[in-house]
Design a protein around this motif. Sequence first.
Motif, PDB file in Angstrom:
ATOM      1  N   LEU A  64      82.839 102.904  64.481  1.00 53.93           N
ATOM      2  CA  LEU A  64      82.581 104.116  65.267  1.00 53.93           C
ATOM      3  C   LEU A  64      81.243 104.676  64.819  1.00 53.93           C
ATOM      4  CD1 LEU A  64      83.353 106.412  67.222  1.00 53.93           C
ATOM      5  CD2 LEU A  64      84.543 107.509  65.311  1.00 53.93           C
ATOM      6  N   ILE A  65      80.291 104.774  65.740  1.00 48.68           N
ATOM      7  CA  ILE A  65      78.954 105.277  65.421  1.00 48.68           C
ATOM      8  C   ILE A  65      78.740 106.580  66.176  1.00 48.68           C
ATOM      9  CG2 ILE A  65      76.485 104.776  65.478  1.00 48.68           C
ATOM     10  CD1 ILE A  65      77.172 101.807  65.495  1.00 48.68           C
ATOM     11  N   VAL A  66      78.575 107.677  65.436  1.00 47.41           N
ATOM     12  CA  VAL A  66      78.445 109.010  66.028  1.00 47.41           C
ATOM     13  C   VAL A  66      77.266 109.736  65.393  1.00 47.41           C
ATOM     14  CG1 VAL A  66      80.907 109.214  66.555  1.00 47.41           C
ATOM     15  CG2 VAL A  66      80.060 109.983  64.345  1.00 47.41           C
ATOM     16  N   PRO A  67      76.730 110.765  66.065  1.00 47.55           N
ATOM     17  CA  PRO A  67      75.634 111.532  65.461  1.00 47.55           C
ATOM     18  C   PRO A  67      76.044 112.227  64.168  1.00 47.55           C
ATOM     19  CG  PRO A  67      75.689 111.890  67.823  1.00 47.55           C
ATOM     20  CD  PRO A  67      76.944 111.143  67.478  1.00 47.55           C
ATOM     21  N   ASP A  68      77.239 112.837  64.141  1.00 43.26           N
ATOM     22  CA  ASP A  68      77.736 113.499  62.941  1.00 43.26           C
ATOM     23  C   ASP A  68      79.236 113.692  63.083  1.00 43.26           C
ATOM     24  OD1 ASP A  68      78.442 116.389  63.848  1.00 43.26           O
ATOM     25  OD2 ASP A  68      76.436 116.080  64.682  1.00 43.26           O
ATOM     26  N   MET A  69      79.886 114.111  61.993  1.00 50.71           N
ATOM     27  CA  MET A  69      81.328 114.325  62.021  1.00 50.71           C
ATOM     28  C   MET A  69      81.682 115.803  61.845  1.00 50.71           C
ATOM     29  SD  MET A  69      82.833 111.576  62.824  1.00 50.71           S
ATOM     30  CE  MET A  69      84.526 112.060  62.501  1.00 50.71           C
ATOM     31  N   THR A  70      80.708 116.694  62.032  1.00 55.69           N
ATOM     32  CA  THR A  70      80.995 118.130  61.959  1.00 55.69           C
ATOM     33  C   THR A  70      81.200 118.734  63.338  1.00 55.69           C
ATOM     34  OG1 THR A  70      78.628 118.687  61.977  1.00 55.69           O
ATOM     35  CG2 THR A  70      79.658 118.342  59.833  1.00 55.69           C
ATOM     36  N   ASN A  71      80.839 118.005  64.378  1.00 53.93           N
ATOM     37  CA  ASN A  71      80.980 118.478  65.753  1.00 53.93           C
ATOM     38  C   ASN A  71      82.388 118.178  66.247  1.00 53.93           C
ATOM     39  OD1 ASN A  71      80.814 118.782  68.614  1.00 53.93           O
ATOM     40  ND2 ASN A  71      78.601 118.466  68.512  1.00 53.93           N
ATOM     41  N   GLU A  72      83.052 119.180  66.820  1.00 52.19           N
ATOM     42  CA  GLU A  72      84.433 118.976  67.292  1.00 52.19           C
ATOM     43  C   GLU A  72      84.515 117.911  68.374  1.00 52.19           C
ATOM     44  OE1 GLU A  72      82.839 121.681  70.412  1.00 52.19           O
ATOM     45  OE2 GLU A  72      82.666 121.622  68.216  1.00 52.19           O
ATOM     46  N   PHE A  73      83.391 117.669  69.063  1.00 50.95           N
ATOM     47  CA  PHE A  73      83.356 116.608  70.067  1.00 50.95           C
ATOM     48  C   PHE A  73      83.790 115.287  69.454  1.00 50.95           C
ATOM     49  CE2 PHE A  73      81.827 116.145  74.346  1.00 50.95           C
ATOM     50  CZ  PHE A  73      81.540 117.452  74.724  1.00 50.95           C
ATOM     51  N   TYR A  74      83.211 114.967  68.301  1.00 50.66           N
ATOM     52  CA  TYR A  74      83.426 113.656  67.713  1.00 50.66           C
ATOM     53  C   TYR A  74      84.690 113.603  66.862  1.00 50.66           C
ATOM     54  CZ  TYR A  74      78.674 113.764  69.344  1.00 50.66           C
ATOM     55  OH  TYR A  74      77.566 113.950  70.131  1.00 50.66           O
ATOM     56  N   THR A  75      85.013 114.698  66.170  1.00 49.88           N
ATOM     57  CA  THR A  75      86.220 114.673  65.351  1.00 49.88           C
ATOM     58  C   THR A  75      87.474 114.595  66.222  1.00 49.88           C
ATOM     59  OG1 THR A  75      86.141 117.103  65.236  1.00 49.88           O
ATOM     60  CG2 THR A  75      85.194 115.886  63.397  1.00 49.88           C
ATOM     61  N   ALA A  76      87.510 115.356  67.311  1.00 51.93           N
ATOM     62  CA  ALA A  76      88.686 115.340  68.183  1.00 51.93           C
ATOM     63  C   ALA A  76      88.865 113.983  68.839  1.00 51.93           C
ATOM     64  CB  ALA A  76      88.571 116.435  69.244  1.00 51.93           C
ATOM     65  N   SER A  77      87.785 113.402  69.329  1.00 51.59           N
ATOM     66  CA  SER A  77      87.872 112.083  69.956  1.00 51.59           C
ATOM     67  C   SER A  77      88.204 111.010  68.926  1.00 51.59           C
ATOM     68  CB  SER A  77      86.555 111.737  70.654  1.00 51.59           C
ATOM     69  OG  SER A  77      86.308 112.608  71.740  1.00 51.59           O
TER      70      SER A  77
END
Length: 337
Positions: A64-77
């Motif tokens: 899983l490659i994401v910009p960051d893990m502090t944004n609820e967008f990415y943590t929830a998904s």
Amino acid sequence: MVKLTDVARAAGVGYGTASRALSGKGPVGGDARDRVLAAARELGYTGDATARALRERRTRSVGLIVPDMTNEFYTASAEVLQEVLRDAGHHLFVATTGNHPGREQEALQEMAARRVDGIVHVPSGPATTATSPVPVVELNRYSGRNVPAVVSDDFQGVKQLTELVIKSGYTDIAAIVGPDTYSTSRDRLSGFKAAAEQAGFSEDPATGKRLRIVHTDFTAEGGTRAMQTLLPDMPQVTLPLSSRLVMGVLKGTREAGIRVPEDLSLAGYGDPDWFEIWGPGITTFAPPLAEMGAQAAEILLDLINGHEPTDLLSRIPGTLRIRGTLAKTTDSTPSLS
């Protein structure tokens, strides 16, 4: 390290019988399976993941490659993504890029070098010439590469949010959006402009229906800077089109002594927990984060198993949350279908 031969010896069976008993593949007579499982538990045998990966030509791992893990967008998904993958027997490895294209390419190469079975990727911008030797599904944004992507239907969501603002009686509205290199910025801005222009809004204040657009970074600091540019000629309502932009706008209004919604109304994007409990509650378009993560996982599993998706781009509708940051109200409000 406990080996399979140790388990077979302790259970009093041959190597092949022990292998079949632990893998569940092939016949095992009598009570041999129970003896093998008991011996494995007693000895603490965990198996050889590397050997299994070589046999199956799979590592049972997904990147899983994401910009960051502090944004609820990415943590929830990511939470739902991990749950679906775990149920299918896969482990999730995460890399963050900070929206930096160079780090993004490094992460893609590193994941491929580790022989992951597939990758879920939040791209930082338009497609590059780089390709991946393993299946890729894009999440939240799409880059234009010939790979499946799962996104929120931001065009329709922001369009209907803007229609709500207009039907509430506002005639001077401003949208704050991120860089146009991101598909999310382009889709949200298109939804805003479609609703505003259809209602007769333009950038000319003489028309009596005025719209403004401010581009900035998708950060709280970017939202504050954008709000500061609007202060000398403040609109009636602002639409910061990300949760971090909402936070930045609220910080900027507080520093300027502007009350929301008494002095400035607001309609946002995203729906972190604090949107519901802040002040009168923030009216917003909530994207379907959990559904996006689940669908991305299902598509990736299909690709890993050799099945091609019917559509490359999947847009999932979200939900309009009507709360108290719009000071004007109307009995006729749109609903998402």
